[in-house]
Design a protein around this motif. Structure first.
Motif, PDB file in Angstrom:
ATOM      1  N   PRO A   1       0.818  -1.225   0.000  1.00  0.00           N
ATOM      2  CA  PRO A   1       0.000   0.000   0.000  1.00  0.00           C
ATOM      3  C   PRO A   1       0.847   1.268   0.000  1.00  0.00           C
ATOM      4  CG  PRO A   1      -0.855  -1.588   1.587  1.00  0.00           C
ATOM      5  CD  PRO A   1       0.464  -2.123   1.113  1.00  0.00           C
ATOM      6  N   MET A   2       1.929   1.282   0.796  1.00  0.00           N
ATOM      7  CA  MET A   2       2.780   2.472   0.834  1.00  0.00           C
ATOM      8  C   MET A   2       3.514   2.664  -0.487  1.00  0.00           C
ATOM      9  SD  MET A   2       4.407   2.545   4.672  1.00  0.00           S
ATOM     10  CE  MET A   2       5.298   4.069   4.348  1.00  0.00           C
ATOM     11  N   VAL A   3       3.928   1.571  -1.095  1.00  0.00           N
ATOM     12  CA  VAL A   3       4.614   1.656  -2.384  1.00  0.00           C
ATOM     13  C   VAL A   3       3.675   2.221  -3.445  1.00  0.00           C
ATOM     14  CG1 VAL A   3       5.555   0.288  -4.289  1.00  0.00           C
ATOM     15  CG2 VAL A   3       6.367  -0.096  -1.956  1.00  0.00           C
ATOM     16  N   MET A   4       2.421   1.740  -3.449  1.00  0.00           N
ATOM     17  CA  MET A   4       1.468   2.236  -4.441  1.00  0.00           C
ATOM     18  C   MET A   4       1.182   3.721  -4.228  1.00  0.00           C
ATOM     19  SD  MET A   4       1.282  -0.308  -6.300  1.00  0.00           S
ATOM     20  CE  MET A   4       0.177   0.435  -7.497  1.00  0.00           C
ATOM     21  N   ALA A   5       1.096   4.146  -2.962  1.00  0.00           N
ATOM     22  CA  ALA A   5       0.905   5.575  -2.678  1.00  0.00           C
ATOM     23  C   ALA A   5       2.115   6.376  -3.160  1.00  0.00           C
ATOM     24  CB  ALA A   5       0.684   5.786  -1.182  1.00  0.00           C
ATOM     25  N   TYR A   6       3.308   5.838  -2.936  1.00  0.00           N
ATOM     26  CA  TYR A   6       4.551   6.498  -3.355  1.00  0.00           C
ATOM     27  C   TYR A   6       4.577   6.681  -4.874  1.00  0.00           C
ATOM     28  CZ  TYR A   6       9.602   7.028  -4.129  1.00  0.00           C
ATOM     29  OH  TYR A   6      10.854   7.470  -4.525  1.00  0.00           O
ATOM     30  N   LEU A   7       4.232   5.634  -5.601  1.00  0.00           N
ATOM     31  CA  LEU A   7       4.244   5.706  -7.060  1.00  0.00           C
ATOM     32  C   LEU A   7       3.143   6.625  -7.592  1.00  0.00           C
ATOM     33  CD1 LEU A   7       4.884   1.912  -7.783  1.00  0.00           C
ATOM     34  CD2 LEU A   7       6.523   3.780  -8.013  1.00  0.00           C
ATOM     35  N   TRP A   8       1.974   6.552  -6.973  1.00  0.00           N
ATOM     36  CA  TRP A   8       0.856   7.391  -7.406  1.00  0.00           C
ATOM     37  C   TRP A   8       1.167   8.867  -7.181  1.00  0.00           C
ATOM     38  CZ3 TRP A   8      -3.141   9.404  -3.775  1.00  0.00           C
ATOM     39  CH2 TRP A   8      -4.142  10.118  -4.445  1.00  0.00           C
ATOM     40  N   LEU A   9       1.702   9.205  -6.003  1.00  0.00           N
ATOM     41  CA  LEU A   9       2.074  10.596  -5.738  1.00  0.00           C
ATOM     42  C   LEU A   9       3.162  11.065  -6.701  1.00  0.00           C
ATOM     43  CD1 LEU A   9       2.150  10.572  -1.830  1.00  0.00           C
ATOM     44  CD2 LEU A   9       0.434  11.659  -3.291  1.00  0.00           C
ATOM     45  N   GLY A  10       4.061  10.147  -7.072  1.00  0.00           N
ATOM     46  CA  GLY A  10       5.088  10.488  -8.050  1.00  0.00           C
ATOM     47  C   GLY A  10       4.490  10.854  -9.393  1.00  0.00           C
ATOM     48  N   GLY A  11       3.455  10.110  -9.798  1.00  0.00           N
ATOM     49  CA  GLY A  11       2.773  10.435 -11.051  1.00  0.00           C
ATOM     50  C   GLY A  11       2.084  11.786 -10.992  1.00  0.00           C
ATOM     51  N   LEU A  12       1.420  12.072  -9.866  1.00  0.00           N
ATOM     52  CA  LEU A  12       0.783  13.378  -9.704  1.00  0.00           C
ATOM     53  C   LEU A  12       1.825  14.497  -9.756  1.00  0.00           C
ATOM     54  CD1 LEU A  12      -1.840  12.891  -6.823  1.00  0.00           C
ATOM     55  CD2 LEU A  12      -2.304  13.363  -9.240  1.00  0.00           C
ATOM     56  N   GLN A  13       2.929  14.283  -9.045  1.00  0.00           N
ATOM     57  CA  GLN A  13       3.988  15.294  -9.011  1.00  0.00           C
ATOM     58  C   GLN A  13       4.552  15.530 -10.402  1.00  0.00           C
ATOM     59  OE1 GLN A  13       7.329  14.154  -6.602  1.00  0.00           O
ATOM     60  NE2 GLN A  13       8.255  16.172  -6.630  1.00  0.00           N
ATOM     61  N   GLU A  14       4.782  14.477 -11.142  1.00  0.00           N
ATOM     62  CA  GLU A  14       5.358  14.607 -12.489  1.00  0.00           C
ATOM     63  C   GLU A  14       4.437  15.387 -13.415  1.00  0.00           C
ATOM     64  OE1 GLU A  14       6.975  11.707 -16.102  1.00  0.00           O
ATOM     65  OE2 GLU A  14       6.558  10.873 -14.121  1.00  0.00           O
ATOM     66  N   THR A  15       3.125  15.086 -13.358  1.00  0.00           N
ATOM     67  CA  THR A  15       2.210  15.815 -14.257  1.00  0.00           C
ATOM     68  C   THR A  15       2.034  17.259 -13.812  1.00  0.00           C
ATOM     69  OG1 THR A  15       0.233  15.072 -13.041  1.00  0.00           O
ATOM     70  CG2 THR A  15       0.974  13.702 -14.887  1.00  0.00           C
ATOM     71  N   LEU A  16       2.134  17.523 -12.495  1.00  0.00           N
ATOM     72  CA  LEU A  16       2.042  18.911 -12.033  1.00  0.00           C
ATOM     73  C   LEU A  16       3.266  19.706 -12.478  1.00  0.00           C
ATOM     74  CD1 LEU A  16       0.584  21.121 -10.538  1.00  0.00           C
ATOM     75  CD2 LEU A  16       1.484  20.217  -8.379  1.00  0.00           C
ATOM     76  N   VAL A  17       4.441  19.096 -12.398  1.00  0.00           N
ATOM     77  CA  VAL A  17       5.660  19.764 -12.882  1.00  0.00           C
ATOM     78  C   VAL A  17       5.506  20.087 -14.371  1.00  0.00           C
ATOM     79  CG1 VAL A  17       8.114  19.463 -13.381  1.00  0.00           C
ATOM     80  CG2 VAL A  17       7.216  18.799 -11.148  1.00  0.00           C
ATOM     81  N   GLY A  18       5.066  19.089 -15.147  1.00  0.00           N
ATOM     82  CA  GLY A  18       4.893  19.299 -16.582  1.00  0.00           C
ATOM     83  C   GLY A  18       3.896  20.394 -16.880  1.00  0.00           C
ATOM     84  N   THR A  19       2.820  20.463 -16.089  1.00  0.00           N
ATOM     85  CA  THR A  19       1.810  21.503 -16.285  1.00  0.00           C
ATOM     86  C   THR A  19       2.368  22.887 -16.009  1.00  0.00           C
ATOM     87  OG1 THR A  19      -0.016  20.004 -15.740  1.00  0.00           O
ATOM     88  CG2 THR A  19      -0.406  22.350 -15.433  1.00  0.00           C
ATOM     89  N   LEU A  20       3.140  23.002 -14.921  1.00  0.00           N
ATOM     90  CA  LEU A  20       3.672  24.320 -14.558  1.00  0.00           C
ATOM     91  C   LEU A  20       4.762  24.786 -15.501  1.00  0.00           C
ATOM     92  CD1 LEU A  20       3.813  23.930 -10.665  1.00  0.00           C
ATOM     93  CD2 LEU A  20       2.093  25.117 -12.044  1.00  0.00           C
ATOM     94  N   MET A  21       5.422  23.839 -16.172  1.00  0.00           N
ATOM     95  CA  MET A  21       6.485  24.194 -17.115  1.00  0.00           C
ATOM     96  C   MET A  21       5.962  24.436 -18.523  1.00  0.00           C
ATOM     97  SD  MET A  21       9.559  21.645 -15.899  1.00  0.00           S
ATOM     98  CE  MET A  21      10.680  22.281 -17.129  1.00  0.00           C
ATOM     99  N   ALA A  22       4.708  24.085 -18.754  1.00  0.00           N
ATOM    100  CA  ALA A  22       4.140  24.210 -20.105  1.00  0.00           C
ATOM    101  C   ALA A  22       3.981  25.679 -20.499  1.00  0.00           C
ATOM    102  CB  ALA A  22       2.795  23.502 -20.159  1.00  0.00           C
TER     103      ALA A  22
END
Length: 202
Positions: free
Chosen positions: A181-202
């Motif tokens: 469960p913690m690993v899945m949360a870690y990976l999911w938050l990583g995906g959210l973070q990555e798309t937020l970075v991409g959005t702010l850099m667009a």
């Protein structure tokens, strides 16, 4: 848009979250707040001058998560140092920590609080609908980005994940692994973070 941030016209970002996702992020942000602890302003009467000159701790935290969130500024585990150099690094790190950690904690606390408040407003507006679209201003997006990073660092520290960890191995953990469960949360938050970075850099 489910699970990924997308840009908003005029700046900022939006993401669709269901009730479970809202609950998970909020719970993690609350735990992060509890771990960081209260700030000086919450313990003493308001005195801007006193806060300006307030000194923080000089020793690194004992909790491994807090050590990850507030690392020593002048130590590099990759570069072995002589005893004298190591002592100098500890002294410089202690001095730096004394005058910066309170501000760093306040910034991380503010970001976690911003996440909680925006999620509370979202769940109130979307009561009974099973989810909603979270819309963030540019400044709120920056706070979310900081909080997501802190949450991933905290979970990664608890899981003893290093920066060189092969994330493919994390995806292949068996379902009965207690870390799953913690690993899945870690990976999911990583995906959210990555798309937020991409959005702010667009």
């Amino acid at each position: 848009m489910p699970g990924t941030f997308e840009p908003l016209p005029g700046g900022g970002a939006a993401v669709a979250l269901d009730d479970v996702e809202i609950s998970i992020i909020r719970s993690l942000a609350v735990q992060l707040l509890e771990l960081i602890g209260p700030g000086p302003a919450e313990d003493t009467p308001d005195d801007p001058l006193a806060e300006l000159f307030a000194e923080g701790p000089s020793e690194p935290p004992t909790d491994p998560v807090l050590r990850r969130l507030f690392p020593d500024a002048y130590s590099d585990p990759e570069q072995p140092a002589s005893a004298r150099d190591a002592e100098e690094q500890r002294a410089h790190s202690a001095e730096f920590r004394r005058y910066t950690e309170n501000d760093l904690r306040a910034g991380k606390r503010d970001s976690a609080l911003a996440v909680i408040r925006s999620l509370d407003a979202l769940s109130s507006a979307a009561a009974g609908e099973g989810g909603a679209v979270l819309k963030l201003s540019p400044s709120e997006s920056q706070q979310w980005l900081g909080a997501l990073n802190d949450l991933r660092l905290a979970i990664g520290s608890r899981l003893e994940i290093t920066e060189d960890e092969d994330t493919d191995l994390l995806y292949r953990l068996p379902d009965d692994d207690p870390r799953k469960p913690m690993v899945m949360a870690y990976l999911w938050l990583g995906g959210l973070q990555e798309t937020l970075v991409g959005t702010l850099m667009a």
